[in-house]
Write an enzyme that holds these catalytic residues in place. Structure first.
Site, short mmCIF file in Angstrom:
data_model
loop_
_atom_site.label_atom_id
_atom_site.label_comp_id
_atom_site.label_asym_id
_atom_site.label_seq_id
_atom_site.Cartn_x
_atom_site.Cartn_y
_atom_site.Cartn_z
N SER A 203 -43.78 64.51 34.55
CA SER A 203 -43.61 63.66 33.38
C SER A 203 -44.48 64.18 32.23
CB SER A 203 -43.92 62.20 33.74
OG SER A 203 -43.47 61.32 32.74
N GLU B 218 -35.79 67.65 33.41
CA GLU B 218 -35.51 66.25 33.73
C GLU B 218 -36.15 65.40 32.66
OE1 GLU B 218 -37.84 63.73 35.02
OE2 GLU B 218 -39.54 64.99 34.51
N HIS C 139 -38.09 61.85 37.77
CA HIS C 139 -38.27 60.40 37.82
C HIS C 139 -37.16 59.76 38.66
CE1 HIS C 139 -40.45 61.61 34.17
NE2 HIS C 139 -41.15 60.50 34.28
#
Length: 330
Positions: free
Chosen positions: A138, A235, A300
């Site tokens: 992230s 992502e 995620h």
């Protein structure tokens, strides 16, 4: 594996090809042994204490000795989305990395804040301390890029100690545990959800992470001029299709995707209906003419596989897998 080709895109070559100016492999750290000390840091957002405690218990069950950095449970006095001040978060990371008794540094959670602290880290000191295991994803993508560009070190795009997926999903836990202790057992990475977007096979060095953070890194000290020769892993979370379009278009216009060898796509949680997200991905990435495989199971998602960054491997859309040339850790 279900194959769903994209429309109106040129087919990729069927044999792996590495461009002559390929992204170079990075230095690998040592695998972990029972009893290893593992530092937990919070470079981004504030960490819920109960979730941290649960994650630490998992590490202890693996016979690791977790050491919580001094400011992990801090919250910035004014900017409540930060885990303490920028300098404190940078200091925690640097001191953990430069502690010779620490074998690994694992992030507690993501959120936002790495880009505020990354330039406060003494990267010469990080390089001098040498390779060790680093895990996160992230917002931590900015640190993965910094370790690669400023220190020449390979890292692990993987679950964080206080993240819900790590606490709840056994396959997520096992992927990280095996990578840390038995890396030769997980050289082939991918879930059976994987599908072909653009067919082919490609060889290159892994890099990437959260695509919005990669775009935000452009023209910074972390920013690479391109992903030439790389297997780019992408992502994100919470980015609507039009915003993903803008992010990918920015990467294309900047030249960041020039020469990329292949692309692996992970999860797109809370980004809208997947068919709409997929249309954007196919439109923006399909025209590159390189192999693209989607839904590989990292990021995620309900199951978040650990994916090494900075290592050579082969992306195969037929099998929906990434196979590393070497284990993630030595």
């Amino acid at each position: 594996m279900t194959e769903t080709p994209a429309t109106s895109v040129p087919p990729a070559t069927s044999t792996p090809v590495t461009p002559p100016t390929a992204v170079a492999p990075l230095a690998r750290p040592a695998r972990l042994r029972p009893g290893a000390r593992v530092a937990v840091v919070a470079p981004s957002g504030p960490v819920p204490e109960e979730r941290l405690a649960a994650g630490l218990d998992i590490l202890r069950r693996w016979h690791l000795e977790p050491v919580v950095a001094p400011h992990v449970l801090d919250t910035h006095s004014e900017l409540r989305y930060l885990a303490g001040t920028d300098r404190a978060r940078a200091r925690d990371l640097q001191e953990a990395w430069c502690d010779p008794s620490v074998a690994a540094v694992i992030c507690a959670r993501g959120g936002y804040g790495v880009q505020r602290m990354v330039d406060l880290v003494d990267w010469a000191a990080i390089r001098a301390a040498g390779p060790k295991v680093f895990v996160g994803y992230s917002d931590v993508t900015a640190l993965h890029e910094a370790f690669a560009v400023r220190a020449g070190l390979a890292t692990l795009h993987g679950p964080m100690v206080a993240a819900g997926t790590f606490l709840k999903d056994v396959r997520t836990q096992e992927s990280l545990r095996a990578t840390l202790f038995e890396p030769e057992s997980v050289r082939t990475i991918g879930l059976d959800t994987a599908r072909t977007m653009v067919p082919g096979r490609a060889h290159g060095v892994t890099l990437g992470g959260c695509v919005s953070v990669l775009a935000a890194d452009l023209a910074t000290p972390n920013g690479r001029p391109s992903a030439r020769g790389g297997l780019l892993l992408l992502e994100d979370v919470g980015e609507e299709p039009y915003r993903l379009d803008r992010i990918l278009t920015q990467l294309l216009r900047s030249g960041r995707l020039d020469g990329v060898a292949g692309i692996g796509l992970g999860s797109w949680e809370e980004c809208g209906p997947y068919e709409e997200v997929r249309a954007v991905l196919a439109d923006r990435l399909g025209g590159l003419g390189v192999p693209v495989v989607e839904e590989m199971g990292f990021g995620h998602s309900a199951t978040a596989l650990t994916v090494p960054l900075g290592l050579p491997g082969t992306l195969d859309t037929e099998s929906g897998t990434l196979t590393l040339d070497v284990p993630a850790l030595v």
